[in-house]
Design a protein around this motif. Structure first.
Motif, PDB file in Angstrom:
ATOM      1  N   LEU A  52       0.812  -1.211   0.000  1.00  0.00           N
ATOM      2  CA  LEU A  52       0.000   0.000   0.000  1.00  0.00           C
ATOM      3  C   LEU A  52       0.848   1.266   0.000  1.00  0.00           C
ATOM      4  CD1 LEU A  52      -2.840  -1.009   2.510  1.00  0.00           C
ATOM      5  CD2 LEU A  52      -2.954  -0.929   0.019  1.00  0.00           C
ATOM      6  N   VAL A  53       2.022   1.190   0.624  1.00  0.00           N
ATOM      7  CA  VAL A  53       2.890   2.367   0.693  1.00  0.00           C
ATOM      8  C   VAL A  53       3.826   2.435  -0.513  1.00  0.00           C
ATOM      9  CG1 VAL A  53       4.750   3.455   2.015  1.00  0.00           C
ATOM     10  CG2 VAL A  53       2.776   2.499   3.202  1.00  0.00           C
ATOM     11  N   GLY A  54       4.431   1.311  -0.879  1.00  0.00           N
ATOM     12  CA  GLY A  54       5.485   1.322  -1.883  1.00  0.00           C
ATOM     13  C   GLY A  54       4.991   1.406  -3.315  1.00  0.00           C
ATOM     14  N   LEU A  55       3.989   0.605  -3.663  1.00  0.00           N
ATOM     15  CA  LEU A  55       3.560   0.553  -5.063  1.00  0.00           C
ATOM     16  C   LEU A  55       2.952   1.866  -5.562  1.00  0.00           C
ATOM     17  CD1 LEU A  55       2.148  -3.066  -5.538  1.00  0.00           C
ATOM     18  CD2 LEU A  55       4.391  -2.141  -6.127  1.00  0.00           C
ATOM     19  N   PRO A  56       1.993   2.456  -4.860  1.00  0.00           N
ATOM     20  CA  PRO A  56       1.443   3.723  -5.386  1.00  0.00           C
ATOM     21  C   PRO A  56       2.482   4.831  -5.496  1.00  0.00           C
ATOM     22  CG  PRO A  56      -0.001   2.791  -3.715  1.00  0.00           C
ATOM     23  CD  PRO A  56       1.274   2.015  -3.663  1.00  0.00           C
TER      24      PRO A  56
ATOM     25  N   LEU B 105       3.690   6.529  -9.064  1.00  0.00           N
ATOM     26  CA  LEU B 105       3.587   7.979  -9.279  1.00  0.00           C
ATOM     27  C   LEU B 105       4.951   8.592  -9.574  1.00  0.00           C
ATOM     28  CD1 LEU B 105       1.015   9.013  -6.534  1.00  0.00           C
ATOM     29  CD2 LEU B 105       0.659   8.904  -9.008  1.00  0.00           C
ATOM     30  N   ALA B 106       5.989   8.123  -8.862  1.00  0.00           N
ATOM     31  CA  ALA B 106       7.333   8.646  -9.119  1.00  0.00           C
ATOM     32  C   ALA B 106       7.795   8.292 -10.527  1.00  0.00           C
ATOM     33  CB  ALA B 106       8.304   8.102  -8.077  1.00  0.00           C
ATOM     34  N   GLY B 107       7.419   7.093 -11.015  1.00  0.00           N
ATOM     35  CA  GLY B 107       7.792   6.719 -12.368  1.00  0.00           C
ATOM     36  C   GLY B 107       7.018   7.480 -13.428  1.00  0.00           C
TER      37      GLY B 107
ATOM     38  N   LEU C 290      11.345  13.795  -3.960  1.00  0.00           N
ATOM     39  CA  LEU C 290      10.992  13.474  -2.571  1.00  0.00           C
ATOM     40  C   LEU C 290      10.951  11.971  -2.361  1.00  0.00           C
ATOM     41  CD1 LEU C 290      10.043  14.379   0.235  1.00  0.00           C
ATOM     42  CD2 LEU C 290       7.697  14.390  -0.666  1.00  0.00           C
ATOM     43  N   PHE C 291      10.406  11.257  -3.351  1.00  0.00           N
ATOM     44  CA  PHE C 291      10.360   9.794  -3.258  1.00  0.00           C
ATOM     45  C   PHE C 291      11.767   9.209  -3.197  1.00  0.00           C
ATOM     46  CE2 PHE C 291      10.658   5.768  -5.570  1.00  0.00           C
ATOM     47  CZ  PHE C 291       9.854   4.959  -4.788  1.00  0.00           C
ATOM     48  N   SER C 292      12.680   9.741  -3.991  1.00  0.00           N
ATOM     49  CA  SER C 292      14.056   9.234  -3.990  1.00  0.00           C
ATOM     50  C   SER C 292      14.717   9.439  -2.631  1.00  0.00           C
ATOM     51  CB  SER C 292      14.868   9.929  -5.082  1.00  0.00           C
ATOM     52  OG  SER C 292      14.316   9.678  -6.363  1.00  0.00           O
ATOM     53  N   ILE C 293      14.480  10.591  -2.020  1.00  0.00           N
ATOM     54  CA  ILE C 293      15.074  10.868  -0.710  1.00  0.00           C
ATOM     55  C   ILE C 293      14.489   9.950   0.359  1.00  0.00           C
ATOM     56  CG2 ILE C 293      15.323  12.604   1.099  1.00  0.00           C
ATOM     57  CD1 ILE C 293      15.341  14.730  -1.093  1.00  0.00           C
ATOM     58  N   VAL C 294      13.164   9.820   0.356  1.00  0.00           N
ATOM     59  CA  VAL C 294      12.509   8.987   1.372  1.00  0.00           C
ATOM     60  C   VAL C 294      12.868   7.518   1.193  1.00  0.00           C
ATOM     61  CG1 VAL C 294      10.273   8.224   2.260  1.00  0.00           C
ATOM     62  CG2 VAL C 294      10.629  10.627   1.674  1.00  0.00           C
ATOM     63  N   SER C 295      12.888   7.053  -0.052  1.00  0.00           N
ATOM     64  CA  SER C 295      13.227   5.643  -0.287  1.00  0.00           C
ATOM     65  C   SER C 295      14.686   5.362   0.064  1.00  0.00           C
ATOM     66  CB  SER C 295      12.961   5.272  -1.746  1.00  0.00           C
ATOM     67  OG  SER C 295      13.761   6.055  -2.625  1.00  0.00           O
ATOM     68  N   LEU C 296      15.577   6.312  -0.187  1.00  0.00           N
ATOM     69  CA  LEU C 296      16.974   6.127   0.203  1.00  0.00           C
ATOM     70  C   LEU C 296      17.108   6.061   1.718  1.00  0.00           C
ATOM     71  CD1 LEU C 296      19.958   5.960  -0.559  1.00  0.00           C
ATOM     72  CD2 LEU C 296      20.035   8.460  -0.554  1.00  0.00           C
ATOM     73  N   ALA C 297      16.334   6.894   2.418  1.00  0.00           N
ATOM     74  CA  ALA C 297      16.336   6.824   3.880  1.00  0.00           C
ATOM     75  C   ALA C 297      15.794   5.485   4.358  1.00  0.00           C
ATOM     76  CB  ALA C 297      15.511   7.970   4.458  1.00  0.00           C
ATOM     77  N   GLY C 298      14.771   4.972   3.658  1.00  0.00           N
ATOM     78  CA  GLY C 298      14.233   3.662   4.022  1.00  0.00           C
ATOM     79  C   GLY C 298      15.219   2.544   3.781  1.00  0.00           C
ATOM     80  N   TYR C 299      16.010   2.645   2.684  1.00  0.00           N
ATOM     81  CA  TYR C 299      17.067   1.667   2.432  1.00  0.00           C
ATOM     82  C   TYR C 299      18.078   1.655   3.573  1.00  0.00           C
ATOM     83  CZ  TYR C 299      16.061   0.372  -2.433  1.00  0.00           C
ATOM     84  OH  TYR C 299      15.504  -0.153  -3.568  1.00  0.00           O
TER      85      TYR C 299
ATOM     86  N   ALA D  90       8.832  -0.635  -8.517  1.00  0.00           N
ATOM     87  CA  ALA D  90       7.682  -0.144  -9.273  1.00  0.00           C
ATOM     88  C   ALA D  90       8.069   1.069 -10.108  1.00  0.00           C
ATOM     89  CB  ALA D  90       6.547   0.206  -8.311  1.00  0.00           C
ATOM     90  N   ARG D  91       8.870   1.961  -9.556  1.00  0.00           N
ATOM     91  CA  ARG D  91       9.311   3.142 -10.307  1.00  0.00           C
ATOM     92  C   ARG D  91      10.130   2.740 -11.527  1.00  0.00           C
ATOM     93  NH1 ARG D  91      13.954   6.242 -10.496  1.00  0.00           N
ATOM     94  NH2 ARG D  91      13.647   8.484 -10.919  1.00  0.00           N
TER      95      ARG D  91
END
Length: 217
Positions: free
Chosen positions: A111-115, A119-121, A131-140, A200-201
């Motif tokens: 629910l969090v990752g796919l949408p 959208l980022a793609g 913003l998605f790149s920054i947040v996903s990098l922090a999540g990594y 997904a992106r």
């Protein structure tokens, strides 16, 4: 195709055996005596020797390995050092809670990752994509145990929004079950979400480069 499947299945047998050898040897290479750690430093050497004989730890390693590996097909995983109870029933009793947590964490990750990844793609190089790149990098970069500890401290201890520990079966009390499930499920889901979002992106961006795709149509 059938021959390839059978070939892969046959390769699985030596791979599984090799993993069992590695795990068995690794456990015995860990410094310290498990029996001594169980009874403490004040226990007599006679009592320690008695327990080692009871657990079969005084036998040669090859004999211990054969005895251990021969019991695995029958579900005999041995007994615990502390309670001296069979391990298999203890693991089976925890399977429902483990599956429930795994499925809830996967659902939150989807629910969090796919949408967000889609959208980022679709809007590449947009403010949302950055913003998605920054947040996903922090999540990594964020370890799951650290994220779980932060959520426990914030939501469970400081704000007391959710219980920080415990478990209630769904059949016993569905509402309390969900209350106890939310915190660990979000810890798993928020840790897995960035991976699904990045995939997904990348998939959306790759599909967008095909000639039959026209976002402006």
């Amino acid at each position: 195709m059938l021959r390839y499947t059978l070939y892969r299945l046959l390769l699985f047998v030596p791979l599984l055996w090799g993993l069992s050898v590695v795990v068995f040897v690794y456990i015995h290479l860990i410094p310290g005596d498990p029996v001594q750690a169980m009874v403490g430093p004040s226990a007599s050497q006679e009592f320690v020797a008695q327990l080692r004989e009871e657990f079969g730890l005084n036998r040669p390693l090859l004999v211990q390995y054969v005895d251990w590996i021969s019991g695995l097909p029958a579900g005999d995983l041995g007994i615990t050092f502390r309670s001296r109870q069979p391990i298999a029933p203890l693991l089976l009793a925890r399977i429902p809670a483990t599956l429930e947590l795994a499925l809830a964490g996967l659902l939150i990750a989807l629910l969090v990752g796919l949408p967000s990844g889609i959208l980022a793609g679709l809007f590449k190089n947009s403010p949302f994509d950055h913003l998605f790149s920054i947040v996903s990098l922090a999540g990594y970069s964020m370890p799951l145990f650290w994220l779980g500890t932060l959520l426990m401290v914030w939501l469970g201890v400081n704000w007391k929004v959710l219980p920080s520990q415990g478990y209630v079966p769904f059949t016993q009390d569905p509402l309390k079950n969900l209350q106890y499930l939310v915190l660990p499920a979000f810890s798993l889901g928020l840790g897995l979400g960035p991976y699904l979002g990045r995939m997904a992106r990348a998939a959306v961006m790759e599909a967008g480069q095909e000639q039959y795709v026209d976002y402006g149509a």
